[in-house]
Write a protein that holds these residues in place. Sequence first.
Motif, short mmCIF file in Angstrom:
data_model
loop_
_atom_site.label_atom_id
_atom_site.label_comp_id
_atom_site.label_asym_id
_atom_site.label_seq_id
_atom_site.Cartn_x
_atom_site.Cartn_y
_atom_site.Cartn_z
N LEU A 426 23.87 29.78 -12.81
CA LEU A 426 25.31 29.83 -12.53
C LEU A 426 25.97 28.48 -12.81
N ARG A 427 25.35 27.39 -12.39
CA ARG A 427 25.99 26.09 -12.57
C ARG A 427 26.00 25.66 -14.04
N SER A 428 25.15 26.28 -14.89
CA SER A 428 25.10 25.94 -16.31
C SER A 428 26.02 26.80 -17.15
N MET A 429 26.70 27.77 -16.59
CA MET A 429 27.59 28.61 -17.39
C MET A 429 28.80 27.77 -17.85
N PRO A 430 29.33 28.05 -19.07
CA PRO A 430 28.92 29.12 -19.99
C PRO A 430 27.84 28.71 -20.97
N VAL A 431 27.28 27.47 -20.82
CA VAL A 431 26.27 27.03 -21.77
C VAL A 431 25.05 27.93 -21.71
N ALA A 432 24.70 28.41 -20.54
CA ALA A 432 23.51 29.24 -20.38
C ALA A 432 23.66 30.61 -20.99
N ARG A 433 24.90 31.03 -21.36
CA ARG A 433 25.13 32.34 -21.99
C ARG A 433 24.57 33.47 -21.13
N ILE A 434 24.96 33.47 -19.85
CA ILE A 434 24.49 34.49 -18.92
C ILE A 434 25.66 35.40 -18.57
N PRO A 435 25.53 36.69 -18.74
CA PRO A 435 26.67 37.58 -18.46
C PRO A 435 26.82 37.84 -16.97
N LEU A 436 28.04 37.69 -16.46
CA LEU A 436 28.36 38.09 -15.10
C LEU A 436 28.68 39.58 -15.06
N PRO A 437 28.55 40.22 -13.90
CA PRO A 437 28.97 41.62 -13.80
C PRO A 437 30.46 41.77 -14.07
N ASN A 438 30.85 42.94 -14.51
CA ASN A 438 32.27 43.20 -14.79
C ASN A 438 33.08 43.03 -13.51
N GLY A 439 34.23 42.36 -13.63
CA GLY A 439 35.13 42.17 -12.51
C GLY A 439 34.86 40.90 -11.74
N TYR A 440 33.90 40.07 -12.16
CA TYR A 440 33.57 38.83 -11.46
C TYR A 440 33.76 37.66 -12.42
N VAL A 441 34.29 36.55 -11.87
CA VAL A 441 34.52 35.35 -12.67
C VAL A 441 33.92 34.16 -11.93
N ARG A 463 35.93 37.83 -7.26
CA ARG A 463 36.02 39.18 -7.82
C ARG A 463 37.50 39.46 -8.07
N ILE A 464 37.82 39.81 -9.31
CA ILE A 464 39.23 40.00 -9.68
C ILE A 464 39.60 41.47 -9.78
N SER A 465 38.61 42.38 -9.87
CA SER A 465 38.92 43.80 -9.95
C SER A 465 37.69 44.58 -9.53
N PRO A 466 37.87 45.82 -9.06
CA PRO A 466 36.69 46.63 -8.71
C PRO A 466 35.80 46.82 -9.93
N ALA A 467 34.50 46.81 -9.72
CA ALA A 467 33.54 46.90 -10.83
C ALA A 467 32.65 48.11 -10.62
N ASP A 468 32.24 48.68 -11.73
CA ASP A 468 31.29 49.79 -11.72
C ASP A 468 29.88 49.22 -11.80
N PRO A 469 29.06 49.39 -10.76
CA PRO A 469 27.74 48.75 -10.79
C PRO A 469 26.88 49.21 -11.95
#
Length: 502
Positions: A426-441, A463-469
């Motif tokens: 998490l602390r290396s993003m966005p260099v680590a190129r790890i996708p977050l779940p939809n709706g999370y920043v 969380r900015i919007s509801p996400a579909d798990p």
Amino acid sequence: MLFSALPDDIFRPLANKYRHAYERLLSRLHDGLFGLDTTRQPTRDDVMVDLEEGLLTFTRALPDDEREEFHLTAPLAYMELIETGWLLEQREGWTTHVEMNAAATQVLSTLCGLAERKAETFGGTFISVYSTLESVTRDAGTNAQGVAEAAQRAKQFARYARGVVGNLKDIEQSLLSQATVNSLVKTFFDDFVQRIVIGDYRKLTSVRNHPYRYRYKILEMADTIGSDPVLFQTVADSLVAQGVAETPADAQAQLDGQLRDIRLAIEAIDTFRDRIDRTKSTIERRFSNTLRYMDLVESGRAERFAKGLADIARALPDLDYGAEIPVETLLFETPSHIDGERLAKPEKPYSPVENKRYMRPKPDPLWQAFEHAKQAFDRRLRITPERFGDYVRDKVDAAATEGRAEITAADLPPSDIEEFLIFSALRSMPVARIPLPNGYVIEHRDGLVDNDWLICRDFALQRISPADPGSPPSVQPVRDGSGPSTRRTKPGSRLPRSTPSA
């Protein structure tokens, strides 16, 4: 390298037809008038008298035919040595004194040392190097130049060992070229036994407490001097104080080179010793085989064969066609000297190859448990998209139940290695190129966070919007204080494997 310190014509007397006479004269001057027994500066008359006596002794040993063609005199020899730079004249009043050039003295000492055939020993070399380095480690200020002396001694013997290997190869070729038993024995004992002058070579394997065992301690002391900063600096400062080096940097560079030369020389001596052993065994085996077979070659078989052919030639005119030829000499019944019984190592009979059945060994339960433990640990260190998404959703949802809209890095102290790996991603993003779940920043902020694992830059998850798990991530929102930004990722991509870092 050589003629920058020596006169250009210094080797001219040793290259003309009287070179053997000049060799005797120079050796006589080195051990006599310019030797260690006297400190008196010789005059020109002293040198002339000494040259006259040397030439008289040399001509008496010559054969009669060579003595008549020998026309070298003491004045000619003196002028030749002056012109070529071996001798120097110095006038003091009405007296002419003679001195020898300093560089020429060193060259002459080396040439005379070659003629003496001074025996080198493994034990003497290693004792000298070991005691010198030990004195440096014991009193670095007083014995600072011991490292240079040890390096010089080790390099000299390494070069000598290389020369011994070359001599062995020459002796091996000489043995192969001998045609008679007498010449073979003479070459073996004269060249192999006398020219290889490592005096304690046989003691290396027969004596338990031979000084050769100190080679590992020598390498250890060299590493100690090079790795101990206090000792290394003390030696370098002493070299500067003694005038050996101008600056501490020059002294440290000299020490590094000398310690490296000691290590390389000791390793080279071990290598050359192995080569000497192999070549020595080859020479002894060839000498033994050649001596065994040469008596068969010289046993008169060729003479018997020639006599048999002569008897056949004399008997042919008196014999009818198809009649037997009487030959008294045995020509073909002489046993060959290359059959199996006369080889140095007779061939062993080959046993037939038998088919054997081998049972597959049962697996070791301890080894299986070890492999299972390794696989379990690898699974712990592997961050999958599911684990990563569950971690983010759990942490953000837990903060939402407490009435907080976000969760910061300070609220996420890792409790185990799995959480630490996800926290590092998490602390290396966005260099680590790890996708977050939809709706999370994730938003990186100024300031540092200090926990029991590491110190890093602060960040916050929202969380900015509801996400579909169950839906795969498609767009990766990342904020860095200045504004939002998005990065597109591949659906279903796996996370890279991470390792703990401080």
